[in-house]
Design a protein around this motif. Structure first.
Motif, short mmCIF file in Angstrom:
data_model
loop_
_atom_site.label_atom_id
_atom_site.label_comp_id
_atom_site.label_asym_id
_atom_site.label_seq_id
_atom_site.Cartn_x
_atom_site.Cartn_y
_atom_site.Cartn_z
N UNK A 41 0.84 -1.21 0.00
CA UNK A 41 0.00 0.00 0.00
C UNK A 41 0.87 1.26 0.00
N UNK A 42 2.02 1.21 0.66
CA UNK A 42 2.83 2.45 0.73
C UNK A 42 3.48 2.76 -0.62
N UNK A 43 3.61 1.73 -1.47
CA UNK A 43 4.14 2.02 -2.82
C UNK A 43 3.04 2.64 -3.67
N UNK A 44 1.81 2.14 -3.51
CA UNK A 44 0.70 2.67 -4.32
C UNK A 44 0.41 4.13 -3.96
N UNK A 45 0.59 4.51 -2.72
CA UNK A 45 0.23 5.87 -2.32
C UNK A 45 1.36 6.88 -2.52
N UNK A 46 2.55 6.40 -2.81
CA UNK A 46 3.69 7.31 -2.99
C UNK A 46 4.45 7.56 -1.70
N UNK A 47 3.96 7.02 -0.60
CA UNK A 47 4.64 7.24 0.69
C UNK A 47 6.04 6.62 0.70
N UNK A 48 6.15 5.47 0.04
CA UNK A 48 7.44 4.78 -0.02
C UNK A 48 8.53 5.72 -0.58
N UNK A 49 8.19 6.40 -1.67
CA UNK A 49 9.19 7.31 -2.30
C UNK A 49 9.55 8.45 -1.36
N UNK A 50 8.52 8.97 -0.70
CA UNK A 50 8.78 10.08 0.24
C UNK A 50 9.72 9.64 1.36
N UNK A 51 9.45 8.44 1.88
CA UNK A 51 10.27 7.92 2.98
C UNK A 51 11.70 7.69 2.48
N UNK A 52 11.81 7.11 1.30
CA UNK A 52 13.16 6.84 0.76
C UNK A 52 13.93 8.16 0.56
N UNK A 53 13.22 9.19 0.11
CA UNK A 53 13.88 10.50 -0.06
C UNK A 53 14.39 11.04 1.27
N UNK A 54 13.59 10.88 2.28
CA UNK A 54 13.99 11.33 3.62
C UNK A 54 15.23 10.57 4.10
N UNK A 55 15.24 9.26 3.86
CA UNK A 55 16.38 8.46 4.30
C UNK A 55 17.63 8.83 3.51
N UNK A 56 17.41 9.10 2.24
CA UNK A 56 18.54 9.51 1.39
C UNK A 56 19.11 10.85 1.86
N UNK A 57 18.21 11.73 2.29
CA UNK A 57 18.65 13.08 2.68
C UNK A 57 19.60 13.06 3.88
N UNK A 58 19.55 11.98 4.66
CA UNK A 58 20.47 11.90 5.81
C UNK A 58 21.59 10.89 5.53
N UNK A 59 21.66 10.42 4.28
CA UNK A 59 22.74 9.51 3.89
C UNK A 59 22.64 8.15 4.56
#
Ligand code: NZQ
Ligand code: ZN
Length: 388
Positions: A41-59
């Motif tokens: 469900x988190x992939x369908x809603x786009x939340x997964x991408x948002x979370x991954x971006x946040x994780x990427x932002x802190x390396x």
């Protein structure tokens, strides 16, 4: 009121757009993050991408564990524990509903324990430490976002068991009501029933002289009742979703609304035995069990049930006896569950008498359950028979 100690270490970050704070919330805990989520469900809603971006932002280095089942399984928890060890995980991030959060807590405790994590669920060991975990909640129901409990199914043994520990409270939980817009109708209903059931487990208590706690319970119930149908009719109504989310969190955050009171929890114990064998959704099982439990026990303290009818359902006393009031409140509960589409009988899931004896035996594995009325094996069986 009884003496009590209350401690809740979870930081709540509530509101639209709060996922943007995720990176900053995780950063103090380390670089290697186990990202735990469900079946997509988190992939369908786009939340997964948002979370991954946040994780990427802190390396962060991200290790993923997906496919957490509703009613999460011990085998999956063990896979997560293995990943924590092999990948040197510093922090566990749960993104999903109660099942994802609970699995993450079990992984967190198991990763810091040399024995079998199931020991914690069978009361064979006490949790002494856990990896830090945090959550982004996507479904209002369990309160897992602000408590230390985890419920896991050992599918092979047909057991569904829980633990609770101060070490497994999330360090933070992000509660963005917009993340619950996509929750399907049936899961929204299950969540509503679960939230109300958590309040019932605390409200129907033999403890007297707790007027504030009673009113806290009653106001959560009223707020859920007022907002449930709005959210069901319009799943993207922000205020309704926000109110349900706050109710869900406050209903089971380490017992704030019932400090100084005994709690019951028999209906949850009975429901867990049904899901252990039939894998039905927790809230649906509670909808089947709870009104039957009420009918079975209301005589233990009829005044509390009469008060429930009057204050929560607005049933006028008039010339009614306490018993008439109590029964009217129980009927109102069932009618509400039915109106929102929650099931009333085990037969809804084609569940017959076959395994009732096993369920009753397992429910009292560690002794009688409940405090409002102590239930032994025969009592549990009778309630299950009433639910057929
Ligand atoms: O797997 P995904 O794809 O995420 O889909 C889930 C799942 O299929 C879906 N879902 C969740 N958020 C969604 C969404 N679908 C669309 N949009 C979203 N935003 O909903 C389904 C059910 O999810 P689940 O996590 O199983 O539901 P819930 O939050 O009701 O959790 C139930 C589990 O929690 C335990 C229950 O026994 C059950 O195992 N409980 C945990 C408690 C606790 N930790 O304190 C207390 C409770 O009494 C309860 O026992
Ligand atoms: Zn529950």
């Amino acid at each position: 009121m009884q003496a009590f100690t209350y401690q809740n270490p979870t930081k709540i970050v509530f509101g639209k757009g709060t996922v943007a704070q995720l990176g900053g919330l995780i950063e103090p805990f380390g670089k290697t993050v186990l990202l735990v989520y469900g079946s997509g469900s988190i992939k369908r809603t786009g939340l997964y991408d948002e979370v991954k971006n946040q994780l990427e932002s802190i390396g962060a280095t991200v290790v993923e564990l997906s496919g957490i089942e509703p009613n999460p399984r011990l085998s999956t928890v063990n896979r997560g524990i293995g990943l924590c060890r092999s990948e040197g995980v510093d922090f566990i991030l749960a993104v999903g509903g109660g099942s994802v959060l609970d699995a993450s807590k079990a992984i967190a405790a198991g990763a810091r324990y040399d024995g079998d994590v199931w020991d914690f669920f069978m009361h064979k060991a006490k949790i002494g430490d856990a990896l830090p975990m945090g959550a982004v909640l996507t479904l209002s129901a369990t309160g897992s976002e602000m408590n230390g409990n985890a419920v896991v199914s050992n599918w092979e043994a047909k057991q569904k068991r829980s633990f609770g520990s101060i070490h497994t409270y999330p360090r933070f939980s992000i509660l963005d009501p917009t993340l619950t817009f996509s929750v399907p109708r049936d899961q929204t209903v299950n969540g509503v029933v679960d939230i109300m059931s958590h309040v019932f487990e605390q409200y129907f208590s033999l403890t007297t002289d707790v007027p504030l706690q009673e009113r806290l319970c009653e106001s959560i119930l009223q707020t859920v009742i007022e907002n449930a149908e709005i959210a069901l009719e319009n799943p993207e109504n922000y205020e309704a979703r926000a109110n349900l989310m706050l109710c869900g969190t406050l209903a089971l955050n380490g017992g704030l609304i019932s400090v100084g009171m005994t709690n019951d929890w028999a209906s949850h114990g009975i429901e867990h035995e049904i899901s252990a064998i039939y894998d039905i959704p927790h809230g649906a099982g509670l909808s089947i069990v709870f009104p039957n439990w009420m009918k079975y026990v209301y005589n233990e303290r009829i005044d509390r049930f009469a008060q429930y009818a009057e204050r929560v359902w607005g049933i006028e006393r008039g010339a009614k006896s306490d018993e008439e009031m109590a029964l009217a409140g129980i009927s109102a509960t069932r009618a509400f569950f039915t109106r929102i589409g929650a099931p009333a009988t085990l037969s809804f899931y084609d569940i017959g008498e076959e395994h009732l004896d096993v369920m009753a035996r397992e429910a009292v594995l560690f002794g009688p359950i409940g405090n409002f009325k102590k239930l032994n094996r025969d009592d549990v069986k009778e309630i299950l028979v009433m639910a057929l």
